[in-house]
Design a protein around this motif. Structure first.
Motif, PDB file in Angstrom:
ATOM      1  N   THR A 173       1.071  -1.159   0.142  1.00 61.26           N
ATOM      2  CA  THR A 173       0.165  -0.050   0.049  1.00 61.26           C
ATOM      3  C   THR A 173       1.060   1.304   0.108  1.00 61.26           C
ATOM      4  OG1 THR A 173      -0.459  -0.158   1.807  1.00 61.26           O
ATOM      5  CG2 THR A 173      -1.755  -1.334   0.837  1.00 61.26           C
ATOM      6  N   ASN A 174       2.010   1.612   0.702  1.00 61.35           N
ATOM      7  CA  ASN A 174       2.945   2.263   0.360  1.00 61.35           C
ATOM      8  C   ASN A 174       4.060   2.032   1.047  1.00 61.35           C
ATOM      9  OD1 ASN A 174       3.718   5.092   0.741  1.00 61.35           O
ATOM     10  ND2 ASN A 174       2.834   5.256   1.887  1.00 61.35           N
ATOM     11  N   PRO A 175       5.117   1.778  -0.607  1.00 65.24           N
ATOM     12  CA  PRO A 175       6.057   0.809  -0.236  1.00 65.24           C
ATOM     13  C   PRO A 175       7.127   2.306  -0.014  1.00 65.24           C
ATOM     14  CG  PRO A 175       5.647   1.822  -2.748  1.00 65.24           C
ATOM     15  CD  PRO A 175       4.503   1.041  -2.058  1.00 65.24           C
ATOM     16  N   LEU A 176       7.277   3.291  -0.416  1.00 67.98           N
ATOM     17  CA  LEU A 176       8.188   4.066  -0.233  1.00 67.98           C
ATOM     18  C   LEU A 176       8.001   4.335   1.973  1.00 67.98           C
ATOM     19  CD1 LEU A 176       8.275   7.097  -1.334  1.00 67.98           C
ATOM     20  CD2 LEU A 176       9.725   5.765  -0.993  1.00 67.98           C
ATOM     21  N   ILE A 177       6.961   3.977   2.424  1.00 71.86           N
ATOM     22  CA  ILE A 177       7.110   4.656   4.083  1.00 71.86           C
ATOM     23  C   ILE A 177       7.193   2.821   5.105  1.00 71.86           C
ATOM     24  CG2 ILE A 177       5.755   4.407   6.264  1.00 71.86           C
ATOM     25  CD1 ILE A 177       5.987   6.727   4.959  1.00 71.86           C
ATOM     26  N   ALA A 178       7.445   1.611   3.445  1.00 69.85           N
ATOM     27  CA  ALA A 178       7.675   0.318   4.566  1.00 69.85           C
ATOM     28  C   ALA A 178       9.193   0.369   4.144  1.00 69.85           C
ATOM     29  CB  ALA A 178       7.033  -0.629   3.158  1.00 69.85           C
ATOM     30  N   ILE A 179       9.900   0.764   2.953  1.00 75.55           N
ATOM     31  CA  ILE A 179      11.319   1.118   3.068  1.00 75.55           C
ATOM     32  C   ILE A 179      11.844   1.861   4.124  1.00 75.55           C
ATOM     33  CG2 ILE A 179      12.741   1.198   1.938  1.00 75.55           C
ATOM     34  CD1 ILE A 179      11.669   0.998  -0.593  1.00 75.55           C
ATOM     35  N   THR A 180      10.765   2.727   4.518  1.00 75.32           N
ATOM     36  CA  THR A 180      11.494   3.512   5.909  1.00 75.32           C
ATOM     37  C   THR A 180      11.688   2.508   7.535  1.00 75.32           C
ATOM     38  OG1 THR A 180      10.862   5.445   4.128  1.00 75.32           O
ATOM     39  CG2 THR A 180      11.665   6.151   6.393  1.00 75.32           C
ATOM     40  N   PHE A 181      10.486   2.426   7.391  1.00 78.48           N
ATOM     41  CA  PHE A 181      10.658   1.830   8.397  1.00 78.48           C
ATOM     42  C   PHE A 181      11.491   0.440   8.691  1.00 78.48           C
ATOM     43  CE2 PHE A 181       8.428  -0.465  11.732  1.00 78.48           C
ATOM     44  CZ  PHE A 181       7.005   0.612  11.967  1.00 78.48           C
ATOM     45  N   THR A 182      11.425  -0.126   7.620  1.00 74.51           N
ATOM     46  CA  THR A 182      13.082  -0.952   7.352  1.00 74.51           C
ATOM     47  C   THR A 182      13.940  -0.925   7.813  1.00 74.51           C
ATOM     48  OG1 THR A 182      11.413  -2.074   5.629  1.00 74.51           O
ATOM     49  CG2 THR A 182      12.958  -3.751   6.147  1.00 74.51           C
ATOM     50  N   ILE A 183      14.600  -0.146   7.163  1.00 75.55           N
ATOM     51  CA  ILE A 183      15.602   0.863   7.797  1.00 75.55           C
ATOM     52  C   ILE A 183      15.781   1.314   9.575  1.00 75.55           C
ATOM     53  CG2 ILE A 183      17.255   3.096   7.294  1.00 75.55           C
ATOM     54  CD1 ILE A 183      17.387   0.976   4.673  1.00 75.55           C
ATOM     55  N   THR A 184      14.754   1.673   9.419  1.00 75.00           N
ATOM     56  CA  THR A 184      14.284   2.450  11.553  1.00 75.00           C
ATOM     57  C   THR A 184      14.948   0.914  11.858  1.00 75.00           C
ATOM     58  OG1 THR A 184      13.138   3.831  10.053  1.00 75.00           O
ATOM     59  CG2 THR A 184      13.305   3.493  12.614  1.00 75.00           C
ATOM     60  N   MET A 185      14.135  -0.437  11.714  1.00 77.92           N
ATOM     61  CA  MET A 185      14.191  -1.680  11.952  1.00 77.92           C
ATOM     62  C   MET A 185      14.702  -2.462  12.100  1.00 77.92           C
ATOM     63  SD  MET A 185      11.424  -2.213  13.736  1.00 77.92           S
ATOM     64  CE  MET A 185      10.863  -0.558  14.552  1.00 77.92           C
ATOM     65  N   PHE A 186      15.852  -2.287  10.930  1.00 76.92           N
ATOM     66  CA  PHE A 186      17.113  -2.615  10.173  1.00 76.92           C
ATOM     67  C   PHE A 186      18.962  -2.188  11.384  1.00 76.92           C
ATOM     68  CE2 PHE A 186      16.257  -4.309   6.307  1.00 76.92           C
ATOM     69  CZ  PHE A 186      16.385  -5.509   6.937  1.00 76.92           C
ATOM     70  N   SER A 187      18.375  -0.674  11.625  1.00 77.82           N
ATOM     71  CA  SER A 187      18.891  -0.293  12.073  1.00 77.82           C
ATOM     72  C   SER A 187      18.553  -0.269  14.258  1.00 77.82           C
ATOM     73  CB  SER A 187      18.977   2.188  11.960  1.00 77.82           C
ATOM     74  OG  SER A 187      19.657   2.665  13.013  1.00 77.82           O
ATOM     75  N   MET A 188      17.880   0.033  14.534  1.00 79.83           N
ATOM     76  CA  MET A 188      17.288  -0.263  15.079  1.00 79.83           C
ATOM     77  C   MET A 188      17.858  -2.041  16.542  1.00 79.83           C
ATOM     78  SD  MET A 188      13.881   0.384  16.976  1.00 79.83           S
ATOM     79  CE  MET A 188      12.981   2.413  17.056  1.00 79.83           C
ATOM     80  N   ALA A 189      18.026  -2.699  15.236  1.00 77.31           N
ATOM     81  CA  ALA A 189      18.494  -4.141  16.026  1.00 77.31           C
ATOM     82  C   ALA A 189      20.059  -4.148  14.899  1.00 77.31           C
ATOM     83  CB  ALA A 189      18.035  -4.949  14.677  1.00 77.31           C
ATOM     84  N   GLY A 190      20.448  -3.221  14.400  1.00 78.38           N
ATOM     85  CA  GLY A 190      21.966  -3.207  14.867  1.00 78.38           C
ATOM     86  C   GLY A 190      22.676  -3.513  13.704  1.00 78.38           C
ATOM     87  N   ILE A 191      21.927  -3.627  12.310  1.00 78.44           N
ATOM     88  CA  ILE A 191      22.547  -4.077  11.341  1.00 78.44           C
ATOM     89  C   ILE A 191      23.255  -3.392  10.229  1.00 78.44           C
ATOM     90  CG2 ILE A 191      21.723  -5.241   8.909  1.00 78.44           C
ATOM     91  CD1 ILE A 191      19.278  -6.374  10.506  1.00 78.44           C
ATOM     92  N   PRO A 192      24.772  -3.836  10.028  1.00 76.47           N
ATOM     93  CA  PRO A 192      25.433  -3.059   9.323  1.00 76.47           C
ATOM     94  C   PRO A 192      25.794  -1.149   8.712  1.00 76.47           C
ATOM     95  CG  PRO A 192      26.488  -5.000   9.570  1.00 76.47           C
ATOM     96  CD  PRO A 192      25.459  -5.511  10.264  1.00 76.47           C
ATOM     97  N   PRO A 193      25.181  -1.789   7.492  1.00 76.36           N
ATOM     98  CA  PRO A 193      25.343  -0.286   7.395  1.00 76.36           C
ATOM     99  C   PRO A 193      24.522   0.709   8.336  1.00 76.36           C
ATOM    100  CG  PRO A 193      24.291  -1.357   5.554  1.00 76.36           C
ATOM    101  CD  PRO A 193      24.303  -2.381   7.043  1.00 76.36           C
TER     102      PRO A 193
END
Lengths: 518, 117
Positions: free
Chosen positions: A402-422
């Motif tokens: 439904t909103n791919p851009l938001i999904a990507i942003t959310f994904t990046i934030t979650m990756f960052s919270m989890a501490g995934i490298p880049p």
């Protein structure tokens, strides 16, 4: 005549005593006067029948954002950057100025991303904005407090505003429950903190942090049973334990975290955002100063407590968030585990530790603001066109469609919270663990790494829900409000591209840590 | 401190006197209770409705206002006594405090916390 002479001197002395102090306090004075002005403006116009009782929350919200921006400018361009003010009550240096700017920015962004939500949910109380302003004033003073009285008074100023904010939505049972819980537990923790202050005052006879430092200097090697002639160290250690309890309560670190999931869940979402991001900054700033300056020589006592609390927080945050279904509760437990990581930096008690703590705090704030900017934008169900908040984790389902851009942003934030490298979250976490290793806290670092592997599971679970699970009811995400969109974009860029140019932030953070530790 | 001893003794004398005044009617009066006599007094009628009613929030507001302004007075006392030594600095500090409180009062006034409908 004989009597009058000294009194006359005293009068002229005291009227010029604080001249430069007020010069150094201009940002706070401006913020308070703006708050008072906005309060009068709000209460006069919102009750005015000639203007047909306008709803002023958005209007005053923008004014408060403007006030925060002006205050940031005032702090940034301050003439006096290093001073001890008002009879050793407040202190300003590079550390406080940096944290104050971060705190004001976080508050301003919180208001910015919640304006549309408040309008959509018709939470028409302009007082909430004034209360956020007053809580921020309390936090600014808390950041620069240099004795126990100002420490306690400023904590109370910001807590009192927080209690009211938690119970803002009077017609919701959850919100009132959150308010009551927060009030009771917060008042209790303040009581513990105050008892700690009075123990230390009672056994040392001083309330100033720097006087405490002088008093305790060189007592580190003494055994605990020895009481020096003027004061008793075990009593002071007891006071420190009480102070620490109060502090850990306020930053919601385990085992004093019980209030936070309920309060985060029950309070209105903008308020939850505010609770998540700003108070941690202020409390860490004040207590870093207290412990690294005042009680540095009693490090044996408080380091143990902080290490224990840090490991419990990390473990509890990692396991308890696994079973959460509601997104705000989930974020509450996630913030408990983040508090655990932050305490790792505290336990190091070194320049590097403080530096990594500050870096982690900033990244933590950016990540949380990004998540809340998405939650506050809300979703719109296809059948009935009412704006509803993303409440359950499963409400995120198929956001990728439904909103791919938001999904990507959310994904990046979650990756960052989890501490995934880049992403930025990885660097802040790695930096934290490096400083732990260099302070001989290897076990804590290993525990941190293990729990952060565990937290990966639930952060990535959110991503799985967004991309792969098919929902029962489809919900369309709405057009993101302009303010939220800007904030999301900025935080997205920060989290993604931090790797390419981390130097400025590292330098600023290092400067702040140097100001505190030397 | 010793002047409080008089008040302390005075307190006990007053307590004893009031107990005596309370006790004397019990000793001398005739008491014969009947249902009519011990029922609640509502202008001679039987009670119309439930004694429990919704409590008016105004009472709380007035109580909170009282606490706030009572505290203000507690701050004013030492200020009033030491004004000659504090001079204009002390004077304006208190004025600032009072201005902040007055703005709180203006807020209450405009919000209608003091209006009894």
């Amino acid at each position: 005549m004989y009597l009058n002479q000294p009194i006359y001197n005293q009068v002229s002395f005291s009227s010029f005593l604080f001249e430069n102090d007020y010069l150094a306090l201009i940002p706070e004075i401006f913020l308070i006067s703006a708050g008072i002005f906005l309060l009068v403006y709000g209460c006069i116009f919102s009750t005015s029948s000639t203007y047909n009782f306008p709803i002023l929350s958005t209007n005053i919200g923008w004014f408060v954002i403007l006030t925060f921006i002006y205050t940031i400018l005032l702090i940034y361009n301050a003439e006096i950057n290093n001073a001890i003010l008002l009879y050793n009550t407040l202190v300003i240096d590079d550390f406080t100025q940096f944290i104050k700017i971060c705190c004001l920015l976080a508050s301003a962004v919180t208001i910015l991303i919640s304006l549309d939500y408040l309008k959509a949910k018709s939470l028409n109380a302009f007082e909430s904005m004034i209360l956020i302003l007053l809580a921020t004033v309390g936090m600014l003073f808390l950041i620069s407090s240099a004795d126990f009285i100002s420490l306690y008074l400023t904590i109370e100023l910001q807590s009192l505003a927080f209690y009211v904010l938690a119970a803002l939505k009077r017609n919701s049972e959850f919100s009132t429950e959150a308010g009551i819980k927060y009030f009771l537990l917060g008042a209790f923790s303040s009581g513990l903190l105050l008892f700690g202050c009075s123990l230390i005052y009672g056994f040392t006879g001083t309330i100033s942090f720097s006087e405490c430092a002088k008093l305790f200097a060189g007592t580190a090697g003494l055994s605990e049973s020895i009481s020096t002639s003027t004061f008793s160290i075990p009593a002071c250690q007891l006071g420190i334990i009480f102070l620490l309890t109060g502090f850990l309560f306020k930053i919601a670190a385990a085992p004093f975290h019980m209030w936070s999931p309920d309060v985060y869940e029950g309070a209105p979402t903008p308020v939850t955002t505010f609770f998540t991001v700003t108070p941690k900054l202020a409390f860490f700033a004040a207590f870093l100063r207290l412990f690294l300056e005042g009680f540095y020589d009693l490090i044996d006592t408080w380091q143990t407590v902080i290490i224990i609390s840090s490991s419990i927080s990390m473990i509890l945050g990692a396991f308890a968030a696994l079973t959460q279904n509601k997104i705000k509760r989930f974020l509450a437990f996630s913030s408990i585990s983040h508090a655990g990581y932050l305490l790792v930096g505290f336990a190091c008690a070194s320049i590097e530790g403080v530096q990594s703590l500050l870096l982690y705090l900033i990244v933590y704030i950016v990540m949380n603001i990004a998540v809340f900017a998405i939650i506050l934008s809300g979703t719109r169900h296809t059948k009935n066109h009412t704006l509803s908040q993303i409440k359950y984790i499963t409400d995120l389902a198929y956001l990728a469609k439904t909103n791919p851009l938001i999904a990507i942003t959310f994904t990046i934030t979650m990756f960052s919270m989890a501490g995934i490298p880049p992403f930025a979250g990885f660097y802040s976490k790695a930096f934290l663990f490096f400083s732990a290793l260099s302070s001989n806290l290897g076990l804590l670092a290993i525990l941190g790494i293990l729990t952060s592997v565990l937290t990966c599971f639930y952060y990535i679970r959110l991503i799985r829900i967004m991309y792969f699970s098919i929902p029962k009811t489809w919900c369309n995400s709405v057009r993101i409000p302009r303010g939220n969109a800007y904030i999301l974009a900025l935080s997205f860029y920060f989290l993604t591209f931090f790797i390419f140019y981390p130097a400025p932030l590292y330098l600023v953070v290092h400067k702040a840590a140097l100001a505190l530790c030397i | 401190m010793i002047e409080f001893l008089g008040i302390f003794i005075y307190f006990f004398i007053a307590l004893a006197l009031s107990l005596i005044l309370l006790g004397v009617p019990y000793l001398v009066s005739i008491r014969r209770a009947d249902p009519e006599k011990i029922s609640a007094y509502e202008c001679g009628f039987d009670p119309f409705d439930d004694a429990r009613s919704q409590f008016d929030i105004q009472f709380y507001l007035v109580a909170i206002l009282f606490i706030i302004f009572d505290l203000e007075v507690a701050f004013l006392f030492p200020w009033a006594l030491t004004l000659s030594q504090n001079g204009f600095f002390g004077f304006w500090s208190m004025m600032l405090f009072l201005i902040i409180l007055t703005i709180g009062f203006v807020y209450e006034w405009r919000k209608g916390a003091l209006e009894w409908s």
